[in-house]
Design a protein around this motif. Sequence first.
Motif, short mmCIF file in Angstrom:
data_model
loop_
_atom_site.label_atom_id
_atom_site.label_comp_id
_atom_site.label_asym_id
_atom_site.label_seq_id
_atom_site.Cartn_x
_atom_site.Cartn_y
_atom_site.Cartn_z
N GLN A 158 36.91 40.62 49.33
CA GLN A 158 37.59 41.48 50.29
C GLN A 158 38.84 42.13 49.71
OE1 GLN A 158 38.05 38.75 53.57
NE2 GLN A 158 35.96 39.18 54.28
N TYR A 159 38.72 42.56 48.45
CA TYR A 159 39.78 43.30 47.76
C TYR A 159 41.11 42.54 47.79
CZ TYR A 159 36.30 46.96 48.14
OH TYR A 159 35.13 47.67 48.06
N SER A 160 41.03 41.22 47.63
CA SER A 160 42.23 40.38 47.67
C SER A 160 43.11 40.64 46.45
CB SER A 160 41.83 38.91 47.71
OG SER A 160 41.25 38.54 46.46
N LEU A 161 44.32 40.17 46.53
CA LEU A 161 45.26 40.29 45.42
C LEU A 161 44.67 39.66 44.16
CD1 LEU A 161 48.12 40.77 44.15
CD2 LEU A 161 48.70 38.49 45.00
N CYS A 162 44.12 38.46 44.28
CA CYS A 162 43.57 37.77 43.10
C CYS A 162 42.39 38.54 42.52
CB CYS A 162 43.17 36.34 43.45
SG CYS A 162 44.59 35.23 43.64
N SER A 163 41.54 39.07 43.37
CA SER A 163 40.38 39.80 42.85
C SER A 163 40.83 41.03 42.07
CB SER A 163 39.41 40.19 43.97
OG SER A 163 39.97 41.14 44.85
N TRP A 164 41.86 41.71 42.56
CA TRP A 164 42.37 42.88 41.84
C TRP A 164 43.02 42.49 40.52
CZ3 TRP A 164 40.69 47.40 41.89
CH2 TRP A 164 40.25 48.02 43.05
N GLU A 165 43.70 41.37 40.49
CA GLU A 165 44.32 40.92 39.24
C GLU A 165 43.26 40.55 38.21
OE1 GLU A 165 47.39 41.07 38.11
OE2 GLU A 165 48.13 41.92 39.97
N ILE A 166 42.19 39.93 38.67
CA ILE A 166 41.08 39.58 37.77
C ILE A 166 40.45 40.87 37.24
CG2 ILE A 166 38.75 38.58 37.72
CD1 ILE A 166 39.95 36.45 39.75
N ILE A 167 40.26 41.85 38.09
CA ILE A 167 39.66 43.12 37.66
C ILE A 167 40.60 43.86 36.72
CG2 ILE A 167 38.85 45.38 38.47
CD1 ILE A 167 37.01 42.79 38.98
N ARG A 168 41.89 43.78 36.96
CA ARG A 168 42.85 44.42 36.05
C ARG A 168 42.71 43.83 34.64
NH1 ARG A 168 48.85 44.26 34.98
NH2 ARG A 168 48.88 42.27 36.03
N LEU A 169 42.56 42.51 34.56
CA LEU A 169 42.33 41.87 33.25
C LEU A 169 41.03 42.35 32.63
CD1 LEU A 169 43.30 38.10 33.79
CD2 LEU A 169 44.48 39.80 32.39
N GLU A 170 40.00 42.46 33.44
CA GLU A 170 38.69 42.89 32.93
C GLU A 170 38.73 44.34 32.46
OE1 GLU A 170 34.84 42.18 31.71
OE2 GLU A 170 36.34 40.74 32.41
N MET A 171 39.44 45.18 33.17
CA MET A 171 39.53 46.59 32.77
C MET A 171 40.33 46.73 31.48
SD MET A 171 37.60 48.18 34.84
CE MET A 171 36.64 46.67 34.86
N ARG A 172 41.26 45.83 31.27
CA ARG A 172 42.00 45.81 30.00
C ARG A 172 41.01 45.53 28.87
NH1 ARG A 172 45.81 41.75 30.76
NH2 ARG A 172 47.03 43.22 31.93
N ARG A 173 40.11 44.58 29.09
CA ARG A 173 39.08 44.27 28.08
C ARG A 173 38.20 45.49 27.83
NH1 ARG A 173 35.25 40.41 29.63
NH2 ARG A 173 34.52 40.45 27.51
N CYS A 174 37.81 46.18 28.89
CA CYS A 174 36.96 47.39 28.73
C CYS A 174 37.66 48.42 27.86
CB CYS A 174 36.68 48.03 30.10
SG CYS A 174 35.43 47.23 31.04
N LEU A 175 38.91 48.68 28.15
CA LEU A 175 39.65 49.67 27.38
C LEU A 175 39.81 49.23 25.92
CD1 LEU A 175 42.36 50.77 29.97
CD2 LEU A 175 40.33 52.05 29.24
#
Length: 187
Positions: A158-175
């Motif tokens: 549900q687009y929680s703070l933790c889910s966004w932080e995890i995705i931010r880490l994952e997007m860093r890996r993508c880049l």
Amino acid sequence: MTTFCLLQISFVLLYITKISTQDCNILPLLHNKMIQGNLHLLNKMGQQFPEQCQSEKIHFKFPEQFLKLRQKENAKVEIQEILQLIFYIFTKNLTLAAWDGRSLERFQNGLNQQIEHLEACLTERMEKKQPYSRSEEIIRLKLKKYFQKIDNFLKDKQYSLCSWEIIRLEMRRCLQFIDKVIGRLRN
């Protein structure tokens, strides 16, 4: 007089074509700098990874075939695809993400600029409607599946703070993966 005007117009068009061609030829260097800038903005958007989110960490398996791309044109297409999917993720419900809004906006703008630049460089391929090779199609499908998992994860949490932080880490890996491919293509 008409001949002189046509000649000037021809020179201007030739000059513009030369500039746009050169622009696409320096693509790896340009995108390397843009990726580095976006990584910086992604880091700047938030603080340290929240301790309370450690237990929710999940490993998304990035398609390793992307890292093995050898042809610049194929890599450009796949990089554009990844950037579009990252942009799509970062246009979702961001209300619970406690990020710096200005950095987020600059990050989104940076992604959009890269996407547009790649689009301009790939228009010739699009105009010729060159079909994707089997390996390109497989990579595209795996990338879409990878980003669908990320999208589903955000929805499930549900687009929680933790889910966004995890995705931010994952997007860093993508880049960082994109940066690796760009660096290899420069050589």
